[in-house]
Design a protein around this motif. Sequence first.
Motif, PDB file in Angstrom:
ATOM      1  N   GLY A   8       0.795  -1.231   0.000  1.00  0.00           N
ATOM      2  CA  GLY A   8       0.000   0.000   0.000  1.00  0.00           C
ATOM      3  C   GLY A   8       0.821   1.273   0.000  1.00  0.00           C
ATOM      4  O   GLY A   8       0.284   2.368  -0.161  1.00  0.00           O
ATOM      5  N   ARG A   9       2.154   1.135   0.183  1.00  0.00           N
ATOM      6  CA  ARG A   9       2.997   2.340   0.256  1.00  0.00           C
ATOM      7  C   ARG A   9       3.334   2.867  -1.134  1.00  0.00           C
ATOM      8  O   ARG A   9       3.336   2.123  -2.100  1.00  0.00           O
ATOM      9  N   PHE A  10       3.663   4.146  -1.190  1.00  0.00           N
ATOM     10  CA  PHE A  10       4.041   4.792  -2.450  1.00  0.00           C
ATOM     11  C   PHE A  10       5.571   4.829  -2.544  1.00  0.00           C
ATOM     12  O   PHE A  10       6.247   5.444  -1.720  1.00  0.00           O
ATOM     13  N   ARG A  11       6.115   4.192  -3.586  1.00  0.00           N
ATOM     14  CA  ARG A  11       7.565   4.141  -3.778  1.00  0.00           C
ATOM     15  C   ARG A  11       7.908   4.884  -5.071  1.00  0.00           C
ATOM     16  O   ARG A  11       7.226   4.748  -6.076  1.00  0.00           O
ATOM     17  N   GLY A  12       9.000   5.657  -5.004  1.00  0.00           N
ATOM     18  CA  GLY A  12       9.407   6.465  -6.149  1.00  0.00           C
ATOM     19  C   GLY A  12      10.450   5.775  -7.014  1.00  0.00           C
ATOM     20  O   GLY A  12      11.386   5.161  -6.493  1.00  0.00           O
ATOM     21  N   TYR A  13      10.281   5.898  -8.311  1.00  0.00           N
ATOM     22  CA  TYR A  13      11.200   5.296  -9.283  1.00  0.00           C
ATOM     23  C   TYR A  13      11.617   6.332 -10.314  1.00  0.00           C
ATOM     24  O   TYR A  13      10.983   7.382 -10.456  1.00  0.00           O
ATOM     25  N   GLN A  14      12.649   6.006 -11.025  1.00  0.00           N
ATOM     26  CA  GLN A  14      13.182   6.917 -12.054  1.00  0.00           C
ATOM     27  C   GLN A  14      13.521   6.082 -13.286  1.00  0.00           C
ATOM     28  O   GLN A  14      14.388   5.203 -13.226  1.00  0.00           O
ATOM     29  N   PHE A  15      12.821   6.337 -14.394  1.00  0.00           N
ATOM     30  CA  PHE A  15      12.981   5.515 -15.600  1.00  0.00           C
ATOM     31  C   PHE A  15      13.604   6.254 -16.778  1.00  0.00           C
ATOM     32  O   PHE A  15      13.654   5.701 -17.874  1.00  0.00           O
ATOM     33  N   ASP A  16      14.050   7.500 -16.572  1.00  0.00           N
ATOM     34  CA  ASP A  16      14.613   8.253 -17.700  1.00  0.00           C
ATOM     35  C   ASP A  16      15.769   7.495 -18.349  1.00  0.00           C
ATOM     36  O   ASP A  16      15.824   7.340 -19.562  1.00  0.00           O
ATOM     37  N   GLY A  17      16.712   7.066 -17.511  1.00  0.00           N
ATOM     38  CA  GLY A  17      17.911   6.417 -18.047  1.00  0.00           C
ATOM     39  C   GLY A  17      17.600   5.060 -18.655  1.00  0.00           C
ATOM     40  O   GLY A  17      18.035   4.747 -19.775  1.00  0.00           O
ATOM     41  N   GLN A  18      16.847   4.238 -17.913  1.00  0.00           N
ATOM     42  CA  GLN A  18      16.513   2.915 -18.435  1.00  0.00           C
ATOM     43  C   GLN A  18      15.651   3.015 -19.702  1.00  0.00           C
ATOM     44  O   GLN A  18      15.768   2.194 -20.606  1.00  0.00           O
ATOM     45  N   GLY A  19      14.792   4.020 -19.736  1.00  0.00           N
ATOM     46  CA  GLY A  19      13.966   4.228 -20.927  1.00  0.00           C
ATOM     47  C   GLY A  19      14.829   4.581 -22.119  1.00  0.00           C
ATOM     48  O   GLY A  19      14.616   4.088 -23.234  1.00  0.00           O
ATOM     49  N   PHE A  20      15.834   5.420 -21.877  1.00  0.00           N
ATOM     50  CA  PHE A  20      16.757   5.796 -22.952  1.00  0.00           C
ATOM     51  C   PHE A  20      17.469   4.553 -23.485  1.00  0.00           C
ATOM     52  O   PHE A  20      17.551   4.333 -24.703  1.00  0.00           O
ATOM     53  N   VAL A  21      17.955   3.727 -22.563  1.00  0.00           N
ATOM     54  CA  VAL A  21      18.681   2.517 -22.968  1.00  0.00           C
ATOM     55  C   VAL A  21      17.750   1.521 -23.673  1.00  0.00           C
ATOM     56  O   VAL A  21      18.102   0.924 -24.684  1.00  0.00           O
ATOM     57  N   ARG A  22      16.516   1.370 -23.141  1.00  0.00           N
ATOM     58  CA  ARG A  22      15.601   0.437 -23.804  1.00  0.00           C
ATOM     59  C   ARG A  22      15.304   0.893 -25.233  1.00  0.00           C
ATOM     60  O   ARG A  22      15.202   0.070 -26.149  1.00  0.00           O
ATOM     61  N   GLY A  23      15.202   2.221 -25.418  1.00  0.00           N
ATOM     62  CA  GLY A  23      14.981   2.754 -26.765  1.00  0.00           C
ATOM     63  C   GLY A  23      16.139   2.428 -27.695  1.00  0.00           C
ATOM     64  O   GLY A  23      15.935   2.045 -28.858  1.00  0.00           O
ATOM     65  N   LEU A  24      17.371   2.569 -27.198  1.00  0.00           N
ATOM     66  CA  LEU A  24      18.556   2.236 -28.016  1.00  0.00           C
ATOM     67  C   LEU A  24      18.546   0.762 -28.399  1.00  0.00           C
ATOM     68  O   LEU A  24      18.767   0.400 -29.562  1.00  0.00           O
ATOM     69  N   ILE A  25      18.271  -0.088 -27.402  1.00  0.00           N
ATOM     70  CA  ILE A  25      18.294  -1.532 -27.662  1.00  0.00           C
ATOM     71  C   ILE A  25      17.204  -1.906 -28.669  1.00  0.00           C
ATOM     72  O   ILE A  25      17.442  -2.688 -29.597  1.00  0.00           O
ATOM     73  N   ALA A  26      16.021  -1.301 -28.498  1.00  0.00           N
ATOM     74  CA  ALA A  26      14.912  -1.607 -29.415  1.00  0.00           C
ATOM     75  C   ALA A  26      15.262  -1.235 -30.846  1.00  0.00           C
ATOM     76  O   ALA A  26      14.785  -1.855 -31.798  1.00  0.00           O
ATOM     77  N   GLN A  27      16.113  -0.229 -31.016  1.00  0.00           N
ATOM     78  CA  GLN A  27      16.500   0.207 -32.360  1.00  0.00           C
ATOM     79  C   GLN A  27      17.784  -0.488 -32.832  1.00  0.00           C
ATOM     80  O   GLN A  27      18.345  -0.145 -33.877  1.00  0.00           O
ATOM     81  N   GLY A  28      18.271  -1.443 -32.058  1.00  0.00           N
ATOM     82  CA  GLY A  28      19.431  -2.227 -32.484  1.00  0.00           C
ATOM     83  C   GLY A  28      20.762  -1.509 -32.359  1.00  0.00           C
ATOM     84  O   GLY A  28      21.746  -1.902 -33.003  1.00  0.00           O
ATOM     85  N   VAL A  29      20.823  -0.480 -31.534  1.00  0.00           N
ATOM     86  CA  VAL A  29      22.093   0.230 -31.350  1.00  0.00           C
ATOM     87  C   VAL A  29      22.999  -0.610 -30.432  1.00  0.00           C
ATOM     88  O   VAL A  29      22.574  -1.038 -29.358  1.00  0.00           O
ATOM     89  N   VAL A  30      24.233  -0.835 -30.878  1.00  0.00           N
ATOM     90  CA  VAL A  30      25.177  -1.634 -30.082  1.00  0.00           C
ATOM     91  C   VAL A  30      25.672  -0.810 -28.894  1.00  0.00           C
ATOM     92  O   VAL A  30      26.072   0.347 -29.050  1.00  0.00           O
ATOM     93  N   LEU A  31      25.625  -1.398 -27.699  1.00  0.00           N
ATOM     94  CA  LEU A  31      26.084  -0.712 -26.490  1.00  0.00           C
ATOM     95  C   LEU A  31      27.249  -1.459 -25.835  1.00  0.00           C
ATOM     96  O   LEU A  31      28.176  -0.837 -25.318  1.00  0.00           O
ATOM     97  N   GLN A  32      27.186  -2.766 -25.848  1.00  0.00           N
ATOM     98  CA  GLN A  32      28.151  -3.593 -25.128  1.00  0.00           C
ATOM     99  C   GLN A  32      29.592  -3.295 -25.573  1.00  0.00           C
ATOM    100  O   GLN A  32      29.926  -3.413 -26.749  1.00  0.00           O
ATOM    101  N   GLY A  33      30.404  -2.837 -24.614  1.00  0.00           N
ATOM    102  CA  GLY A  33      31.821  -2.603 -24.905  1.00  0.00           C
ATOM    103  C   GLY A  33      32.123  -1.328 -25.666  1.00  0.00           C
ATOM    104  O   GLY A  33      33.298  -1.038 -25.951  1.00  0.00           O
ATOM    105  N   ARG A  34      31.115  -0.553 -25.974  1.00  0.00           N
ATOM    106  CA  ARG A  34      31.317   0.659 -26.775  1.00  0.00           C
ATOM    107  C   ARG A  34      31.656   1.848 -25.878  1.00  0.00           C
ATOM    108  O   ARG A  34      31.240   1.902 -24.716  1.00  0.00           O
ATOM    109  N   ASP A  35      32.404   2.802 -26.411  1.00  0.00           N
ATOM    110  CA  ASP A  35      32.666   4.048 -25.684  1.00  0.00           C
ATOM    111  C   ASP A  35      31.569   5.061 -25.997  1.00  0.00           C
ATOM    112  O   ASP A  35      30.990   5.028 -27.090  1.00  0.00           O
ATOM    113  N   ALA A  36      31.331   5.959 -25.041  1.00  0.00           N
ATOM    114  CA  ALA A  36      30.282   6.961 -25.252  1.00  0.00           C
ATOM    115  C   ALA A  36      30.750   8.335 -24.805  1.00  0.00           C
ATOM    116  O   ALA A  36      31.591   8.473 -23.904  1.00  0.00           O
ATOM    117  N   LEU A  37      30.192   9.337 -25.473  1.00  0.00           N
ATOM    118  CA  LEU A  37      30.378  10.741 -25.092  1.00  0.00           C
ATOM    119  C   LEU A  37      28.996  11.308 -24.818  1.00  0.00           C
ATOM    120  O   LEU A  37      28.099  11.158 -25.649  1.00  0.00           O
TER     121      LEU A  37
END
Lengths: 268, 268
Positions: free
Chosen positions: B104-133
């Motif tokens: 019954g308690r209200f717990r806070g979450y943050q999905f901005d980052g995971q949403g960004f990553v899920r979007g990349l993965i859904a579009q087939g962008v390679v992340l594993q081992g890659r460098d980023a700026l």
Amino acid sequence: MVGVRVDGTTRLMGIIGDPISQARTPQAINPIFAGKGADIVCVPLHVPADDLATVWAGLKAMPNLIGFGVTLPHKQIVPQLCDSLDPLAARIGAVNVVRREPDGRFRGYQFDGQGFVRGLIAQGVVLQGRDALMIGAGGAAVAIAFALQQAGIARLVVANRTFDKAEALARAVNEATGTSFATAGAPTPESGQLVVNATSLGLNDSDPLPLDVSMLQAGMTVAEVIAKPEITALLRAAEQRGAAIHSGIHMITGQVSLIADHMIAALG
Amino acid sequence: MVGVRVDGTTRLMGIIGDPISQARTPQAINPIFAGKGADIVCVPLHVPADDLATVWAGLKAMPNLIGFGVTLPHKQIVPQLCDSLDPLAARIGAVNVVRREPDGRFRGYQFDGQGFVRGLIAQGVVLQGRDALMIGAGGAAVAIAFALQQAGIARLVVANRTFDKAEALARAVNEATGTSFATAGAPTPESGQLVVNATSLGLNDSDPLPLDVSMLQAGMTVAEVIAKPEITALLRAAEQRGAAIHSGIHMITGQVSLIADHMIAALG
């Protein structure tokens, strides 16, 4: 069931109750809003009795919440929370719709009686100048008595197990309307009458009939407030004896249509 | 836009904000709920900043309200009202989803980052081992930095107009993850990198570009947090120079899909 579209601009109407899963307002009213091009969605709000004041404050603070329907157990308490009451709701002492008025205040309304009458009219039942017999003197009966007076019924006999309650109802309607429209009497249908069951007898299969059905005949219309079952034992018996019948389902339809118009009217 | 069905059993998810008419969560998430057979409808709740505590108490008192998304101006204040915070939301100091937990308690979450990553993965962008700026070190940037670390990006350079903020972000991520994943640096893309614009530059036509686009080239992927315009000036320039591009719209899609799963998971 027609689907509704919801986006950021959509206004909300609630229906508050506990329990709420049985509420039929959302699926009944949302297609009407959609059909009228109104960007409103009606949603169920599960509000335990002890939390009504807390939820009330929260609903009031959300400007895109345009109001809500009220069901058990809140009907009697809501009038005390409203900023104002429609005169009819004040007389009846119960509210079934709360609307945010253009000034932001919450005003309580009562559509049971008008919904019942709108349902009769929609089904082509003649009311003007007709006499009526109503069984029952509870909350729904009070609302219906006022609405029948307004709709042009000539005379109303109120029959109730507790005779005093029938007399009090008749007196209240007569005083409020300045007429001698209503009298307390026996549950004896007369030729050509509209006969209304405004008791809860018929909700359960084991209930006794609300009146002696051997007195029903062609030329009478027997109307129910009970919507489930859609055809009560009273209606079945009335039909067998040649009377016209009118299911309680039409009261719900009539009421929902009235409430939809009422909510849309406040959007300006 | 797919219509949603609402009846008495339907659970509610809100999205709170002021204003709220611009919110796109309802039309994005309702078709997902419907597609998964979840009897949930997401509705906009217009909540002025001063009334947040009042509305919060009201929402909490309604058991069929399963949670809500959080948008401006509430993102920074909501963490203080939550009964508990997901560790990631606590680190970032901002909440964009509140969920009623099974207790019954209200717990806070943050999905901005995971949403960004899920979007990349859904579009087939390679992340594993890659460098980023990543350009930017604001709220969205912090969330994205954590998510990129979790998603298998090898090293992250954070470039920000205020260098101290970039250093603080890098330090926070490294400390929290026990790695030397992030460093503050110059906005200079290198061969093969994932290049992320996590600033608001590009929202308006008159904005300067967030980096020197002449350094972009084939083999890089340039990704946006900005969803409107769907193709920013940065993405147009990147495409002209042969880089792969990734619109901010995929972050919204990715996030909504994550949030839908997250809300359904609590229904049990």
